[in-house]
Design a protein around this motif. Sequence first.
Motif, PDB file in Angstrom:
ATOM      1  N   THR A 119       0.824  -1.210   0.000  1.00 50.55           N
ATOM      2  CA  THR A 119       0.000   0.000   0.000  1.00 50.55           C
ATOM      3  C   THR A 119       0.858   1.259   0.000  1.00 50.55           C
ATOM      4  OG1 THR A 119      -1.585  -1.242   1.298  1.00 50.55           O
ATOM      5  CG2 THR A 119      -1.930   1.121   1.173  1.00 50.55           C
ATOM      6  N   TYR A 161      -6.977  -7.672   7.186  1.00 45.24           N
ATOM      7  CA  TYR A 161      -6.360  -7.129   5.979  1.00 45.24           C
ATOM      8  C   TYR A 161      -5.210  -7.970   5.467  1.00 45.24           C
ATOM      9  CZ  TYR A 161      -9.362  -3.286   7.078  1.00 45.24           C
ATOM     10  OH  TYR A 161     -10.462  -2.538   7.352  1.00 45.24           O
ATOM     11  N   GLU A 195       1.362  -9.221   0.869  1.00 44.29           N
ATOM     12  CA  GLU A 195       1.997  -9.020   2.173  1.00 44.29           C
ATOM     13  C   GLU A 195       2.053 -10.352   2.916  1.00 44.29           C
ATOM     14  OE1 GLU A 195       0.450  -5.434   4.085  1.00 44.29           O
ATOM     15  OE2 GLU A 195       0.744  -4.316   2.238  1.00 44.29           O
ATOM     16  N   ARG A 250     -13.076  -2.879  -1.115  1.00 48.77           N
ATOM     17  CA  ARG A 250     -12.054  -1.986  -0.583  1.00 48.77           C
ATOM     18  C   ARG A 250     -11.399  -1.223  -1.706  1.00 48.77           C
ATOM     19  NH1 ARG A 250      -6.979  -3.396   1.776  1.00 48.77           N
ATOM     20  NH2 ARG A 250      -6.599  -1.248   2.287  1.00 48.77           N
ATOM     21  N   THR A 306      -4.693   8.406   1.686  1.00 46.48           N
ATOM     22  CA  THR A 306      -4.625   7.025   2.156  1.00 46.48           C
ATOM     23  C   THR A 306      -3.553   6.955   3.228  1.00 46.48           C
ATOM     24  OG1 THR A 306      -5.152   6.269  -0.059  1.00 46.48           O
ATOM     25  CG2 THR A 306      -4.348   4.607   1.474  1.00 46.48           C
ATOM     26  N   CYS A 307      -3.932   6.466   4.397  1.00 41.29           N
ATOM     27  CA  CYS A 307      -2.955   6.346   5.476  1.00 41.29           C
ATOM     28  C   CYS A 307      -2.028   5.166   5.190  1.00 41.29           C
ATOM     29  CB  CYS A 307      -3.674   6.143   6.802  1.00 41.29           C
ATOM     30  SG  CYS A 307      -2.545   5.875   8.158  1.00 41.29           S
ATOM     31  N   ILE A 308      -0.735   5.364   5.401  1.00 40.94           N
ATOM     32  CA  ILE A 308       0.210   4.274   5.114  1.00 40.94           C
ATOM     33  C   ILE A 308       0.914   3.777   6.377  1.00 40.94           C
ATOM     34  CG2 ILE A 308       0.623   4.904   2.719  1.00 40.94           C
ATOM     35  CD1 ILE A 308       3.308   6.139   3.774  1.00 40.94           C
ATOM     36  N   PRO A 331      -1.083  -1.789   7.371  1.00 44.36           N
ATOM     37  CA  PRO A 331      -1.632  -2.394   6.144  1.00 44.36           C
ATOM     38  C   PRO A 331      -3.120  -2.145   5.907  1.00 44.36           C
ATOM     39  CG  PRO A 331      -0.363  -4.007   7.414  1.00 44.36           C
ATOM     40  CD  PRO A 331      -0.540  -2.817   8.283  1.00 44.36           C
ATOM     41  N   VAL A 332      -3.845  -1.640   6.907  1.00 40.95           N
ATOM     42  CA  VAL A 332      -5.268  -1.374   6.720  1.00 40.95           C
ATOM     43  C   VAL A 332      -5.490  -0.368   5.587  1.00 40.95           C
ATOM     44  CG1 VAL A 332      -7.361  -0.457   7.809  1.00 40.95           C
ATOM     45  CG2 VAL A 332      -5.829  -1.921   9.104  1.00 40.95           C
ATOM     46  N   GLY A 333      -4.657   0.681   5.557  1.00 42.17           N
ATOM     47  CA  GLY A 333      -4.730   1.660   4.480  1.00 42.17           C
ATOM     48  C   GLY A 333      -6.034   2.436   4.424  1.00 42.17           C
ATOM     49  N   ARG A 361      -8.849   5.067   3.889  1.00 43.58           N
ATOM     50  CA  ARG A 361      -9.025   6.221   2.986  1.00 43.58           C
ATOM     51  C   ARG A 361      -9.681   7.311   3.820  1.00 43.58           C
ATOM     52  NH1 ARG A 361      -6.789   6.044  -2.131  1.00 43.58           N
ATOM     53  NH2 ARG A 361      -8.009   7.907  -2.432  1.00 43.58           N
ATOM     54  N   ARG A 418      -9.376   5.381  11.515  1.00 44.58           N
ATOM     55  CA  ARG A 418      -9.755   4.407  12.520  1.00 44.58           C
ATOM     56  C   ARG A 418      -8.886   4.463  13.774  1.00 44.58           C
ATOM     57  NH1 ARG A 418     -11.747  -0.385   8.541  1.00 44.58           N
ATOM     58  NH2 ARG A 418     -11.271   1.133   6.945  1.00 44.58           N
ATOM     59  N   TYR A 446      -0.927  11.105  11.142  1.00 45.32           N
ATOM     60  CA  TYR A 446      -0.344  10.999   9.805  1.00 45.32           C
ATOM     61  C   TYR A 446      -1.049  11.927   8.839  1.00 45.32           C
ATOM     62  CZ  TYR A 446       0.667   9.238   5.161  1.00 45.32           C
ATOM     63  OH  TYR A 446       1.017   9.169   3.830  1.00 45.32           O
ATOM     64  N   ARG A 479       8.910  14.045   2.320  1.00 42.68           N
ATOM     65  CA  ARG A 479       9.400  12.776   1.791  1.00 42.68           C
ATOM     66  C   ARG A 479      10.930  12.740   1.856  1.00 42.68           C
ATOM     67  NH1 ARG A 479       4.730  12.173   2.073  1.00 42.68           N
ATOM     68  NH2 ARG A 479       3.225  11.668   0.443  1.00 42.68           N
ATOM     69  N   ILE A 480      11.454  11.545   2.039  1.00 44.16           N
ATOM     70  CA  ILE A 480      12.887  11.350   1.835  1.00 44.16           C
ATOM     71  C   ILE A 480      13.090  11.261   0.327  1.00 44.16           C
ATOM     72  CG2 ILE A 480      14.728   9.616   1.994  1.00 44.16           C
ATOM     73  CD1 ILE A 480      13.829   9.147   4.890  1.00 44.16           C
ATOM     74  N   LEU A 481      14.049  12.006  -0.198  1.00 43.23           N
ATOM     75  CA  LEU A 481      14.336  11.918  -1.637  1.00 43.23           C
ATOM     76  C   LEU A 481      15.520  10.980  -1.825  1.00 43.23           C
ATOM     77  CD1 LEU A 481      13.987  12.861  -4.607  1.00 43.23           C
ATOM     78  CD2 LEU A 481      15.604  14.689  -4.099  1.00 43.23           C
ATOM     79  N   LYS A 491       7.541  17.945   0.271  1.00 39.37           N
ATOM     80  CA  LYS A 491       7.210  17.326  -1.006  1.00 39.37           C
ATOM     81  C   LYS A 491       7.273  18.336  -2.150  1.00 39.37           C
ATOM     82  CE  LYS A 491       3.173  15.050  -2.552  1.00 39.37           C
ATOM     83  NZ  LYS A 491       1.885  14.415  -2.170  1.00 39.37           N
TER      84      LYS A 491
END
Lengths: 424, 121
Positions: free
Chosen positions: A194, A388, A393, A424, B8-10, B13-15, B17, B34, B41, B51-53, B77
Amino acid sequence: MLYKDLVIIGGGPAGLAAALEAAEQGVKDVMIVERDSGLGGILQQCIHNGFGLHVFKEELTGPEYAQRFIDRLDNAGIEVLLDTMVIEITPDKRIFAVNSEKGVLEIQAKAVILAMGCRERTRGALNIPGFRPAGIFTAGTAQRYVNIEGYMPGKEVVILGSGDIGLIMARRFTLEGARVKCVLEIMPYSNGLTRNVVQCLEDYGIPLRLSHTVIDIHGKKRVEGVTVAKVDENLKPILSTAEFISCDTLLLSVGLIPENELTKMTGADFDANTQGPMVNQRMETSCEGIFACGNVLHVHDLVDFVTMEAKFAARGAAQYLKEKDGPCRKMSVIAGEGLRYVLPHAVGVEKMLDEKQNFFMRSIKPMKKARLSIQSENGTIKTRMLSYVKPSEMINIELNKSEISKAAGHLKFILQEEGASDER
Amino acid sequence: MSDKKNVTCIICPVGCRIEVEIENGNILNLSGYRCRRSLQYVKDEVTSPKRILTTTVRLKAKGAHVLPVRTRAPIPKSLLKEAMKELKSVSVAIPVKMGDVVLKDVAGTGVDVVASRSWTE
């Protein structure tokens, strides 16, 4: 002929970690044989960050991750043969290799660790019709051109497949001034992590088109464009949706295949799902004294897991060198419903390296909520709820020695989806 | 005028939106998250995304072509392009050690760009 206690084939992340761990375990005579002119393997071209969160608890680039191991190598007394290609291994652990300086080398090893990694699937694996113009690369090849050789393979790019390398190259090409028109993915979900979909595509406004594939490549001398189409639920292209996209470069990021030509020569048993050898609890193949780890065994999504697995293989090899093989009750491990594979394929409880055994597995499809259960002939050993899960993964779970000892016959891993799978 | 953004949260793994409503750089409304980590974030992400470049610079060495480099810390960014432009003219001589600074204060961010690997020969 050379005589070595332990020969490691491959100097990438798996080979490096295995060599250092073996030395730490007291194995004296360790040699790495590497076909490239430097160590680090594919990490050297993976210049992006995100490596090492598990092993080092910080975010490193690929070369940094490799350098941490390479810097330790000098003090560990490990011999390294660079620019040397292994061409044959026999079941009794005799290795034939070639380099331009010494010609053919013959090495008799007491134990061998296979760490040759994997390679990318190419256009031939997909049977895309059309001419064979310049401008079609696997994403990994393009990555090597840009990040090591220092030149750009194209200006207008379409990427087929949303594997992590493809996503990362979408960002890399964009930063270097090329235009990435879109990333196409045949499945209804991305095959990458992701964080890569977000940081490599969304950051740069590159569209990800799910359930799409390339059905034709245009251009004779150089790629001039591709025809793309939506696919139905059987992954068959819907011709009425065909659309031309102009580009001079097509990158393929459509999966990795463990590089097991040498492994096959040993006669070791194979797993059709991982396309790698079958291994036991200490990463030993069915060919005694020959171990395997890293992407040659099964394709990993995180290098951290490669490192852990390689250390395990090295400890297995050290144990083998010390005491050879004694009698050991072997329990087979079965990937049941919902899982593509489970590793290791067998466990010899008496010869476990730790009190706990780690099992690695991949689901066959994304699930929002799933129950993982481990069963033997006398009932359920353990269950765990997971949320998930995605094929991209890897899932890992630890079982205690006592839990495995309780099992009879086999260990069967089953992954069942819980509740309705909403979109999703 | 408020502006709507999807993030989208990173973090995990739920990710999730998450839909964010912003006005003049202030968050008016947030929905879809959630957990608290995700909340932080998204706040960082919409107010000052960093971001790291990672990229390459020219390397002056026989047989070698480019040297992998990175910003030591994340940079805004919005300055990634500018940083890439500055790095185009950087050329490094060997020997170089991982962590050596190849460009100070890239794009006025106060962040240095460092070598990602060592190179001798």
